[in-house]
Design an enzyme around this catalytic site. Structure first.
Site, short mmCIF file in Angstrom:
data_model
loop_
_atom_site.label_atom_id
_atom_site.label_comp_id
_atom_site.label_asym_id
_atom_site.label_seq_id
_atom_site.Cartn_x
_atom_site.Cartn_y
_atom_site.Cartn_z
N HIS B 119 0.84 -1.21 0.00
CA HIS B 119 0.00 0.00 0.00
C HIS B 119 0.87 1.26 0.00
CE1 HIS B 119 -3.50 2.56 1.32
NE2 HIS B 119 -2.52 3.26 1.86
N GLU B 120 1.82 1.32 0.91
CA GLU B 120 2.65 2.54 1.03
C GLU B 120 3.49 2.78 -0.22
OE1 GLU B 120 2.07 4.64 3.27
OE2 GLU B 120 0.75 3.30 4.40
N HIS B 123 1.72 4.65 -2.77
CA HIS B 123 1.84 6.11 -2.59
C HIS B 123 3.17 6.60 -3.14
CE1 HIS B 123 -1.74 6.56 -0.24
NE2 HIS B 123 -1.29 5.91 0.82
N HIS B 129 -5.27 7.62 -2.14
CA HIS B 129 -6.19 6.63 -1.61
C HIS B 129 -7.38 6.41 -2.52
CE1 HIS B 129 -4.53 7.11 2.69
NE2 HIS B 129 -4.08 6.01 2.14
#
Lengths: 81, 367
Positions: B119-120, B123, B129
């Site tokens: 997930h990170e 980014h 998101h």
């Protein structure tokens, strides 16, 4: 302000919501209003958060909204830069 | 999906990363593996390649820290904020920080490092998101197994970088089911201590009688050891158990807790080995029988004796006139059986032995 009273009277919940919305939804500091009398900004940010998470958009700190605010999550804001 | 303002992305497809420090929660090799796997998730679907540096400044600097850790974006102790990362750019851009006050694991026991890292790193590559609950880039943590990206994530990252020119076939997770899709079908449905649970794909909806809006939850986030697809489920209120069926196995829940000793094979109920899955299950409290539906037939299981009733299987169409010949899910309320088949729901009176009403399947989801 056209915002209605906040259903949850719990101070901890109010503070949690204020911190959450400031961090993730860019609620400006000092514009949250008071517990029991939230500002229009505060209510608008709750709605923005509810819209993001596909909750029922009430502008109120209802149970579903508070439960979601307590979930472990990523620290990156949901809106803005 | 969402991108950051100005669609921030790396201007080169060759991105470097460096793991600056390690959490004591895991072996160094486990951390290396989790990060490498997390990067591969994104490189598999884009032209991006990731090269590891062991010293100096890399594009993506990965570190573990707690509370104030040098970027004026402090963490908050256990739970709450788990990690954060900065969008692509010079300096702190791309850097990825994990909260060391969390306990990191390589399974479902605590926060799974691979899942959070994937997930990170999304980014760090330019993904913001997503509002899609099934997406990896959804902000709230949930544990899941299998391929981590959903179709939404793949679309989002490929909008920035394009597809992988040497792609091997990947199978992204489908988006979360839409409760107001008029063609919605259910996988399974059951009561659980006054609430109704409806299972569809990797999710279930939880309906409380006093709350009109159902809550949609990933199955794995509540029960990590239950499969992503549930075939059937029923509640036995006398035993305070819910039985979940998936394939040839079944699990028992006491409330939301898994009961020890499960999963067991469904054939323990007395079904022949030729039965490989149960389509629907419902317990009739008035009779103490549980009906198990498979294809066009159904079985009757006596909960008191723990045996299958004689004379079964029987034909669904024959015994439930007006009903379709197959069932996806079923629940029992106050003398009425609610059979779900495709996008239609049949309200069947057990006493009158006839269909009383036909509704849309998703009418119980406040649509």
């Amino acid at each position: 302000s056209s915002a209605g009273p906040v259903p949850s009277e719990d101070l901890d919940d109010w503070l949690l919501a204020e911190k959450y919305l400031r961090h993730f939804y860019d609620l400006p500091v000092g514009l949250q209003g008071r517990r029991g009398e939230p500002s229009g900004h505060f209510t608008a940010k709750i709605k923005e958060m509810q819209r993001f998470f596909k909750l029922k958009v009430t502008g109120n700190l209802d149970e579903n909204t508070l439960d979601l605010m307590k979930e472990p999550r990523c620290g990156v804001p949901d809106v803005g830069e | 999906y969402n991108h950051f303002p100005r669609d921030l992305k790396w201007q080169t497809n060759d991105v470097t990363f460096r793991i600056v420090n390690y959490t004591p929660d895991l072996e160094k090799s486990d951390v290396d593996r989790a990060i490498r796997r997390a990067l591969n998730v994104w490189s598999d679907v884009t032209p991006l390649t990731f090269k590891k540096l062991h010293k100096g400044i890399a594009d993506i600097m990965i570190s573990f820290g707690s509370r104030e850790h040098g970027d004026h974006n402090p963490f908050d102790g256990p739970d709450g904020l788990l990690a954060h990362a900065y969008p692509p750019g010079e300096g702190i851009g791309g850097d990825t920080h994990f909260d060391e006050d969390e306990h990191w694991s390589k399974d479902s026991s605590t926060y799974n490092l691979f899942i959070v890292a994937a997930h990170e790193l999304g980014h760090a590559l330019g993904m913001s998101h997503s509002t899609e609950p099934s997406a990896l880039m959804y902000p709230v943590y949930s544990y899941s197994t299998g391929y981590p990206l959903s179709e939404d994530d793949v679309e989002g990252i490929q909008a920035l970088y394009g597809p992988n020119p040497n792609s091997r076939k990947v199978k992204p997770k489908p988006d979360a089911p839409d409760k107001c899709d008029p063609m919605l079908t259910f996988d399974a449905a059951t009561e659980l201590r006054g609430e109704t649970l409806v299972f569809k794909d990797r999710f279930y909806w939880r309906l409380h009688p006093q709350i009109p809006e159902p809550e949609q939850v990933l199955i794995k986030s509540t029960w990590p050891s239950i499969p992503n697809k549930v075939d059937a489920a029923y509640e036995n209120p006398e035993k305070d158990l819910v039985i979940i069926f998936s394939g040839i196995k079944m699990w028992a829940l006491n409330g939301y807790n898994l009961v020890d000793g499960y999963p067991k094979y469904i054939h323990r109920l007395g079904l022949p080995k030729s039965i490989r899955k149960i389509d629907a299950a419902v317990h009739i409290g008035d009779t103490g029988k549980t009906l198990l539906f498979t294809d066009e037939e159904y079985w009757s299981y006596d909960e008191a004796t723990g045996t299958m009733d004689r004379g079964y299987p029987r034909s669904i169409e024959k015994d439930f006139p007006g009903m379709n010949d197959e069932v996806d899910a079923a629940v029992y309320h106050y003398g009425f059986l609610y059979f779900f088949h495709e996008h239609v729901q049949y309200e069947y009176s057990y006493n009158s032995r006839k269909v009383m009403r036909i509704l849309r399947t998703n009418s119980i989801l406040n649509c």
